[in-house]
Structure formats: C-alpha cells, structure tokens
Scaffold this active site. Structure first.
Site, PDB file in Angstrom:
ATOM      1  N   ARG A 109       0.842  -1.183   0.000  1.00 45.75           N
ATOM      2  CA  ARG A 109       0.000   0.000   0.000  1.00 45.75           C
ATOM      3  C   ARG A 109       0.885   1.244   0.000  1.00 45.75           C
ATOM      4  NH1 ARG A 109      -2.911   2.973   4.977  1.00 45.75           N
ATOM      5  NH2 ARG A 109      -3.881   4.614   3.742  1.00 45.75           N
ATOM      6  N   HIS A 154      -3.206  11.142   1.044  1.00 49.19           N
ATOM      7  CA  HIS A 154      -2.630  10.825   2.347  1.00 49.19           C
ATOM      8  C   HIS A 154      -1.967  12.091   2.902  1.00 49.19           C
ATOM      9  CE1 HIS A 154      -1.130   7.258   4.900  1.00 49.19           C
ATOM     10  NE2 HIS A 154      -0.833   8.355   5.567  1.00 49.19           N
ATOM     11  N   GLU A 199      -7.448   8.378   6.842  1.00 49.99           N
ATOM     12  CA  GLU A 199      -7.658   9.044   8.134  1.00 49.99           C
ATOM     13  C   GLU A 199      -8.157  10.484   8.002  1.00 49.99           C
ATOM     14  OE1 GLU A 199      -4.253   8.694  10.654  1.00 49.99           O
ATOM     15  OE2 GLU A 199      -4.326   6.499  10.688  1.00 49.99           O
ATOM     16  N   ASN A 340      -7.422   1.730   9.965  1.00 52.49           N
ATOM     17  CA  ASN A 340      -6.140   1.885  10.625  1.00 52.49           C
ATOM     18  C   ASN A 340      -6.362   1.741  12.121  1.00 52.49           C
ATOM     19  OD1 ASN A 340      -5.101   2.461   8.136  1.00 52.49           O
ATOM     20  ND2 ASN A 340      -4.651   4.610   8.554  1.00 52.49           N
ATOM     21  N   TYR A 342      -4.378   1.304  15.980  1.00 54.77           N
ATOM     22  CA  TYR A 342      -3.129   1.341  16.744  1.00 54.77           C
ATOM     23  C   TYR A 342      -3.313   1.086  18.231  1.00 54.77           C
ATOM     24  CZ  TYR A 342      -0.674   3.121  12.648  1.00 54.77           C
ATOM     25  OH  TYR A 342      -0.121   3.248  11.394  1.00 54.77           O
ATOM     26  N   GLU A 407      -3.534  -0.235   8.205  1.00 58.98           N
ATOM     27  CA  GLU A 407      -2.374   0.113   9.026  1.00 58.98           C
ATOM     28  C   GLU A 407      -2.515  -0.505  10.399  1.00 58.98           C
ATOM     29  OE1 GLU A 407      -1.328   4.266   9.440  1.00 58.98           O
ATOM     30  OE2 GLU A 407      -1.732   4.676   7.316  1.00 58.98           O
TER      31      GLU A 407
END
Length: 502
Positions: A109, A154, A199, A340, A342, A407
C-alpha cells in the site's frame, strides 16, 4: 446384558477425554485454526508519499501543505526536520520493491502525491514525469508479483488548492474527482485496490493552530466543513469508478478510517455512553454516512452539535447538513472498509475542550491506562484486545462489511532487535484472527505500518515504525532489516502465527 471389558472401557474413557479436550481447546480460542490466515487473505505493508519519497521539488513536482509547513515552521516538528529527502524512495523505489519481494508480501500500500502529478492540483497541468514515476513503481511491483494498493490522498494537498481554502471549500470535491479520473485512466489497468482518503479526521488539519498541516485553527467548524467535503469527494470518486471504469478495470474502491478504541473508565452508564459517543464522533462521523443502512451523520452527532451550536449563539448547527439526495448519493459507496488501528483510550463522560470543538461536542474525556505497555509514542499504548473489540463493533454497526486493515504498527527508537514491534504485531494479528474465526468478522487483509522508518509528521524522525531501519544521517539512506521483518517474512511464508508467539 453385555458387560464391557476393561480394554473397551479404557478406550471409551480415553475417547471421551480426547473429545472433551478438543472441545475445551477450541472453545478457549486455542484451536490451531485460530493462528492460520484464511485462504485468500492478503498480507502486506504500507507507506505514504510525503513520508518516504523525498524529491520534494524534483522533476516538476508542485508544493504541498507539508512542504509549506515544514519549511515555514520547522519548530512545529519535534526534530525540526522535514520530508524533503525522507527515505529517498523517489530514487530508491526498486530497492524498496526488493525488500517487499524478499518478505514475500501479497501487496504494497502506497500513496500518490497529488502535487507530483498535478503540480497545482488542477487537471490542466499534468506532470508526465510524475506519471512516469508511479508507472515505474507499479510495474516494478507487478514484476515481483506484488499487488499495488493505492491511496489517492494521504495528507498532502497541493498548496495551490489550500490557497483556495482547502477541504472546507466544496469546490475541492470537483478537483479531487478530476485527479481521481486521471489516476484511474493512467494506472487503473494495473491497480485493483483504491483508497480515496486516509484518516480524514487528521488529514483535514482544521482543528489546531500548531501541528497538523495546514494548521488552520478552526476547531468545531473547519473540521466539520472539511469532513463534509471529504465525504462528498469520496462519493464522487466511487460513482465515477462505477460509471466509467469498473466494468473494464474490475477494481475495488474504499476509504480508510481510524479511531482509537474507547473503553469506559468505569461501569457507570455515563462512561459507557461516553465511549459510544466517542466512537460516533471519531469514527462514525465518516463511517456512518457511507456504511450505515440509513446513511447521514450519526443521530447523536447531529443532535449534540446542533444543541451546542444553539447554546453558543449560532443561528444554525456548525455541522453542515446533507440533503436527502446527498445522503443517498454517499450511502453505500464502498467495496471495503479500510481500517487503521493502533491503540485504545479510557473514556469518561465530561465536557472539556475549546468552545467550540469536536472534543467538547462529544462530551468525552480520554486518558491512558498506566498499566498498558508503552511504545516510543506517548499516544500509542499496546492494547491488543481492543483491536478485536473495534473489529466486532464495525461488524455489528455496519452489517459486517469487508474490512481491510490498512495500518497497524508500533513505534520504537529504531533498534534492530525490535522485540516490542514483534510482540505488538503478533499479538494484534492473533486478536484479528480471533475476530475472524470466533466472532465472524469479515476481515480480508492486513498491512503493517510501515515498510520503512520514515518521516512521522510532527514527530519527524524521532519515532520509528519501520520493519526496515533507515539511516537518515547517511545521504544514501541505507536500509537494514530489523528482526520484525524476518518474523513477518516467516508469517508470509507459512501463512500462520509462529508457535513461539502463541
């Protein structure tokens, strides 16, 4: 009546013992299958143009908002550095593809720099050298049997479009559609995975005066205006693909969203409801209009912003309103849900923050549990179980759409023996596999952030997320494999979590 012999009784008891053991083993989540990736599941890594490419003014590239920010306000970046050279992937892309090939990834990606192919952001000025760069990268990936996954935006808006007002200007949606049409035309014969935005809450940059480009300090207003334009832009591009390209190119178009999981600080009704609001304001603001059955912004979001706006003296809600036609136009514009993930937060019900602001509108205050293991990033604590909860919430909230984890990663200080990263990635993969096998979540792919140590926005090069170390003090930017890259290669080869990490 026949009386069983001792031998028959022994084997019958042994059979029951083995059967019961297998049932308990599987119900406890310990089945061997729980560690094997499903057939067709895609594994790869991710990157972003500004963070790795460099070549900031090379071969006709125009300036973007991060070029502007880092050159005019280096003090906004922890080490006062920038992405002018970064990993120099603009010149070293073939070397990077070989790293990917050595790990045997299914896909890579990466994002396209809007200003590299359209220096002013507008379709009347196409930079062929930028087109050539991405053609070469895509062809190199395919020559090594690696699927390209392309992110259109992005966080690198051409500065010329920012000068027109940036994402709060609805006209930018038309320019984004023009840009997307060029991408589909130039690369769509080979690229089958497209992400419109990465995002959106962060890349809009309209909630702070210092930090996130373009650093426009309009919280509670500018960020909502930007969200409105981004959602319409995404829908325009999805419908464009449907109308002109899908039948021939047979690709998929999605959007990548992000949010920390919110775990209630206490079992009180107030804190539980606060985390529900946190999810709706931080994820649902973008996901509900696209993925929900009814479309539009989440009801709680509309209601709270309208009420707060009135109390603050506004004559109308600070959140723009979609027309009935726009609601239908945006709803269902996805082939997959890019996620994504985290970390997590603890949430409690409390109104704090700037008046106005999204944080205050949500009525949630978040904090970290000091018991959660740390990383090199203050915001990133290791909370693997929260990953599974996030996947389950998306499946329940939006009728289990295909989810592509675009991600997931861990920051450290760049050490080669990166056991923290290895433990983070394997523990999160295990939770994802539980979500697939035990909860029925429709997860179809997973990307590690990131292939290389790179420019981490306002943190500069002080935090490292790469599977490969990059020496930014050396002009040649040499790459060195970390232990995590070797473990990921093993996972790619065996298609399962190694036994030593179970």
């Amino acid at each position: 009546m026949k009386i069983a012999s001792f031998e028959e009784s022994y084997f019958f008891v042994l059979f029951l013992f083995v059967l019961l053991s297998n049932i308990l083993f599987q119900s406890s989540g310990c089945s061997e299958m729980n560690y094997i990736f499903p057939e067709g599941f895609l594994l790869g890594t991710a990157s972003a143009a500004y963070q790795i490419e460099g070549g900031w003014d090379t071969d006709g590239k125009g300036h973007n908002i991060w070029d502007t920010l880092t050159h005019t306000h280096p003090d906004y970046v922890d080490d006062e550095d920038n992405g002018d050279i970064a990993c120099d992937s603009y010149h070293k892309y073939k070397e990077d593809v070989q790293l990917l090939s050595q790990m045997k990834v299914d896909f890579y990606r990466f994002s396209i720099s809007w200003s590299r192919i359209l220096p002013t952001g507008l379709i009347n000025n196409v930079n062929q050298r930028g087109i050539d760069y991405y053609n070469n990268l895509i062809d190199e990936l395919l020559a090594n049997d690696i699927k390209p996954m392309v992110t259109m935006y992005h966080w690198d808006l051409p500065q010329a479009l920012q000068d027109l007002g940036g994402w709060p200007n609805l006209k930018i949606a038309d320019y984004f559609e023009d840009y997307a049409q060029l991408l589909f035309t130039m690369f769509g014969d080979r690229v089958k995975w497209w992400i419109t935005f990465n995002e959106p809450p962060f890349v809009s940059g309209y909630a702070t005066a210092k930090g996130h480009a373009p650093c426009v300090n309009q919280p509670g207003i500018g960020d909502y205006l930007a969200a409105h334009t981004i959602l319409l832009s995404h829908a325009k591009v999805y419908h464009l693909y449907d109308r002109i390209f899908r039948a021939k190119q047979q690709g998929k178009v999605g959007i990548t969203l992000n949010s920390n999981w919110c775990e209630p600080l206490t079992n009180s009704t107030e804190d539980i409801e606060s985390c529900d609001r946190h999810r709706q304001f931080n994820l649902g603001l973008y996901s509900h209009p696209i993925f929900s059955a009814k479309g539009d912004y989440p009801p709680v979001v509309k209601e709270r912003i309208a009420n707060n706006s009135k109390a603050e003296g506004f004559t109308r809600s600070r959140l723009p309103k979609f027309s009935t036609d726009e609601i239908q136009y945006i709803r269902g514009t996805y082939d997959f849900f890019g996620l994504n993930f985290y970390t997590a937060d603890l949430g409690r019900s409390l109104e704090e923050g700037h008046i106005p602001s999204l944080a205050r509108d949500s009525g949630v205050v978040t904090l970290k549990d000091p018991e959660w293991p740390p990383s090199a990033s203050s915001w990133l604590k290791v909370v693997p179980w929260a990953f599974r909860k996030q996947l389950k919430w998306i499946a329940h909230e939006y009728n289990n759409p295909p989810v592509f984890v675009t991600e997931n990663g861990f920051s450290d200080n760049g050490e080669l023996n990166d056991t923290g990263r290895i433990n983070y990635l394997t523990s999160h993969m295990k939770e994802m596999l539980k979500a697939i096998y035990e909860d029925g979540c429709n997860v179809i792919g997973y990307a590690v952030w990131s292939l290389l140590d790179n420019f981490e926005w306002n943190r500069g090069y002080t935090e490292r997320f790469g599977l490969y170390h990059v020496d930014f003090q050396d002009p040649t930017r040499p790459r060195t494999a970390k232990e995590s890259s070797k473990v990921f290669k093993e996972i790619m080869s065996t298609r399962k979590i190694p036994e030593r990490f179970r």
